[in-house]
Write an enzyme that holds these catalytic residues in place. Structure first.
Site, short mmCIF file in Angstrom:
data_model
loop_
_atom_site.label_atom_id
_atom_site.label_comp_id
_atom_site.label_asym_id
_atom_site.label_seq_id
_atom_site.Cartn_x
_atom_site.Cartn_y
_atom_site.Cartn_z
N LYS A 163 0.86 -1.19 0.00
CA LYS A 163 0.00 0.00 0.00
C LYS A 163 0.89 1.24 0.00
O LYS A 163 1.90 1.28 0.73
CB LYS A 163 -0.89 0.00 1.24
CG LYS A 163 -1.94 -1.09 1.23
CD LYS A 163 -2.99 -0.84 0.17
CE LYS A 163 -4.17 -1.78 0.33
NZ LYS A 163 -5.20 -1.56 -0.71
N ASP A 188 -0.46 -0.30 -4.44
CA ASP A 188 -1.88 0.08 -4.49
C ASP A 188 -2.05 1.39 -3.73
O ASP A 188 -1.76 1.47 -2.54
CB ASP A 188 -2.74 -1.02 -3.86
CG ASP A 188 -4.23 -0.76 -3.98
OD1 ASP A 188 -4.63 0.28 -4.56
OD2 ASP A 188 -5.02 -1.60 -3.49
N GLU A 213 -1.83 -0.01 -8.80
CA GLU A 213 -3.28 -0.17 -8.69
C GLU A 213 -3.93 1.15 -8.26
O GLU A 213 -3.49 1.77 -7.29
CB GLU A 213 -3.55 -1.27 -7.67
CG GLU A 213 -5.00 -1.71 -7.53
CD GLU A 213 -5.15 -2.84 -6.50
OE1 GLU A 213 -4.16 -3.53 -6.20
OE2 GLU A 213 -6.28 -3.01 -5.99
N ASP A 238 -9.19 -0.80 -9.75
CA ASP A 238 -9.95 -1.48 -8.71
C ASP A 238 -11.24 -0.67 -8.51
O ASP A 238 -12.26 -0.96 -9.16
CB ASP A 238 -9.09 -1.56 -7.44
CG ASP A 238 -9.80 -2.08 -6.21
OD1 ASP A 238 -11.02 -2.26 -6.24
OD2 ASP A 238 -9.14 -2.30 -5.16
N LYS A 262 -13.47 -7.54 -7.76
CA LYS A 262 -13.95 -7.81 -6.40
C LYS A 262 -15.44 -8.07 -6.48
O LYS A 262 -16.19 -7.25 -7.01
CB LYS A 262 -13.69 -6.60 -5.48
CG LYS A 262 -12.23 -6.41 -5.12
CD LYS A 262 -12.06 -5.24 -4.17
CE LYS A 262 -10.58 -5.04 -3.84
NZ LYS A 262 -10.35 -3.75 -3.18
N GLY A 290 -9.23 -8.38 -2.62
CA GLY A 290 -9.72 -8.78 -1.30
C GLY A 290 -10.25 -7.58 -0.53
O GLY A 290 -9.86 -6.44 -0.81
O1 OSB Z 1 -7.77 -1.81 -2.39
O2 OSB Z 1 -7.42 -3.88 -2.49
C1 OSB Z 1 -7.78 -2.90 -1.83
C2 OSB Z 1 -8.44 -3.92 1.80
C3 OSB Z 1 -9.53 -3.12 2.09
C4 OSB Z 1 -10.00 -2.26 1.15
C5 OSB Z 1 -9.39 -2.19 -0.12
C6 OSB Z 1 -8.31 -2.99 -0.43
C7 OSB Z 1 -7.82 -3.85 0.57
C8 OSB Z 1 -6.65 -4.69 0.39
C9 OSB Z 1 -6.55 -5.92 1.26
O3 OSB Z 1 -5.72 -4.42 -0.34
C10 OSB Z 1 -6.84 -7.17 0.55
C11 OSB Z 1 -7.01 -8.31 1.53
O4 OSB Z 1 -6.01 -8.77 2.08
O5 OSB Z 1 -8.15 -8.76 1.74
MG MG Z 2 -7.11 -1.98 -4.37
#
Ligand code: OSB
Ligand code: MG
Length: 369
Positions: A163, A188, A213, A238, A262, A290
């Protein structure tokens, strides 16, 4: 099959370690579970909203009202031949796709059980095991980030996603790349940048990242299309992709080269499969994102990830990275080569631990015709 009733529950489940993104920090999940009854069977869905409206406009409390007062009443008492009908029956609802998707997923599980098939098979899954990556939340220091990456690389995960946010980007990724020059790495931003940050985003090209991302606004396609040609690194969308129509538009203007699917964000399996099929026909790689799901959401993600075209490692990883004890048995486990094997049982293929769910429940509601 007639849907006799829908039960909602909210559970609260603390994360093993807090998870921080550019939009905030999560320590305890508030998760809505949906149980749909029909033909003497019950299917389960999990709502993927965050606790607050920060990833997107939905939140657990808004989804509770939306499902209770609008989505569930449009479904209970109805004859449903195929789970695709759920989207049709609830199409009057604008937005709120995570709320609709939670119910939609429960009906897919129910349909799979009714046909005595694994859900992955009903969806058209083809892969025996799925490729897994991890998403690593922000820590205060680069040293703490390094330690986390080291642990997940040792566990065998195929891709490490970091992140980022303004001020925690170039320097941090440089430090990680120095220590791990060879691993497959992505970043991301969860919409933390604007086109004014192009120069900074260009500097990330030197790290040979698999993708960047969602750098720009959560509703944007145009600015991403302006950014992509200025970078060597592929963009992945995303937040901006809510439907197959969004995917078509994004790809046609060159806003990204990869799509993260997602289930909740796109309103469930029906729309997710449309995006998967659209991308697969055009050889655009997709992967499963996720939302810090508990076991039911995780099992739905695994089923979806077996579809063709899910070629890049997803963010679906082992239960133990999130929970001391998951709400399904067995918990989701990852092989030493960073894969999850598709389950063999009917429906989700994991047993829902109703005793544990009961112990974690903070409210319930039953919706009848
Ligand atoms: O942007 O992918 C994302 C978690 C919460 C909200 C958005 C995101 C995420 C993650 C975690 O990147 C993914 C996971 O481990 O479930
Ligand atoms: Mg994401």
């Amino acid at each position: 099959m007639k849907i006799d009733r829908i039960e909602l529950r909210e559970i609260r489940l603390p994360l093993v370690t807090p998870f921080e993104t550019s939009f905030g920090r999560t320590t305890e999940r508030h998760i809505i579970l949906v149980k749909a009854f029909g033909d003497g069977l019950a299917g389960w869905g999990e709502c993927t909203t965050g606790e607050g409206p920060f990833y997107n406009h939905e939140a657990t409390d808004t989804a509770w009202l939306t499902i209770r007062d609008f989505v569930a009443p449009m479904i209970v008492g109805h004859e449903i031949e195929a789970p695709e009908q759920v989207l049709q029956l609830t199409k009057a609802i604008r937005g709120n796709k995570m709320a609709r998707g939670a119910v939609e997923c429960a009906i897919w599980d129910l349909a799979a059980q009714r046909q005595a098939k694994p859900l992955w098979k009903l969806l058209g899954g083809a892969q025996a095991e799925i490729n897994c990556g991890v998403s690593i939340g922000l820590e205060d220091t680069d040293a703490a980030m390094l330690k986390k990456v080291e642990k997940e690389v040792a566990a065998g995960y195929q891709r490490i996603k970091i992140k980022i946010k303004p001020g925690r980007d170039y320097g941090m990724i440089k430090a990680l790349r120095q220590e791990f020059p060879k691993i497959v790495m992505s970043v991301d931003a969860n919409s933390a940048y604007t086109l004014g940050d192009v120069e900074l985003l260009k500097t990330l090209d030197e790290f040979n990242l698999l993708m960047i991302e969602q750098p720009l606004d959560c509703n944007d396609l145009l600015d991403h299309a302006e950014l992509q040609p200025q970078l060597k690194t592929s963009l992945c969308l995303d937040e901006s992709i809510l439907s197959v129509d969004d995917a078509r538009k994004a790809l046609s203007i060159g806003a990204c080269r990869i799509i993260n699917i997602k289930l909740g964000r796109v309103s469930g399996h029906t729309e997710a499969r449309k995006i998967q099929a659209y991308c697969h026909e055009r050889s655009v790689p997709v992967w499963c994102g996720g939302m810090l799901e508990a076991g039911i959401g995780r099992a739905h993600n695994i089923a979806m990830s077996t579809l063709p075209g899910f070629v890049l490692p997803g963010d679906v990883s082992a239960s133990k990275r999130y929970w001391t004890e998951d709400i399904i048995t067995p918990p989701v486990e990852v092989t030493s080569h960073g894969t999850i094997s598709r389950p063999t049982g009917v429906g989700l293929g994991y047993e829902v631990n109703e005793k544990r769910i009961e112990a974690l429940t903070t409210r319930t509601e039953v919706i009848k015709p």
